[in-house]
Design an enzyme around this catalytic site. Sequence first.
Site, mmCIF file in Angstrom:
data_model
loop_
_atom_site.group_PDB
_atom_site.id
_atom_site.type_symbol
_atom_site.label_atom_id
_atom_site.label_comp_id
_atom_site.label_asym_id
_atom_site.label_seq_id
_atom_site.Cartn_x
_atom_site.Cartn_y
_atom_site.Cartn_z
ATOM 1 C CB CYS A 31 -0.922 -0.047 1.229
ATOM 2 S SG CYS A 31 -1.804 1.476 1.566
ATOM 3 C CB CYS A 34 0.170 1.908 4.073
ATOM 4 S SG CYS A 34 -1.535 1.348 3.872
#
Length: 106
Positions: A31, A34
């Site tokens: 991600c 993230c």
Amino acid sequence: MPTKAVTDASFAADVLGSDKPVLVDFWAEWCGPCKMIGPALEEIAEELADKVTIAKMDIMENQDIPGQIGVQSIPLMVLFKDGKAVAQKLGAAPKSQLKGWLESVL
């Protein structure tokens, strides 16, 4: 204090049983957003160490708790107080916004 890694096995003790609020960052290695907020969360963990614990849970390695909570998109940050989810923030944001949000819900 740096962020703390939590797992399905340690979640009850580390998060629900904590005597201070815990912000759990649900994330995954693949991600991009993230990874963008990771350094900001590390800094916030140091700056607010006396008020909150910041924990990270990899949803690929730990699927039980994210499934129970209903995590559908990441990054998702959920604040737990006294064993209950009391606030959440979805998506990446600059450090100032993340810290401001967190301080407003503490």
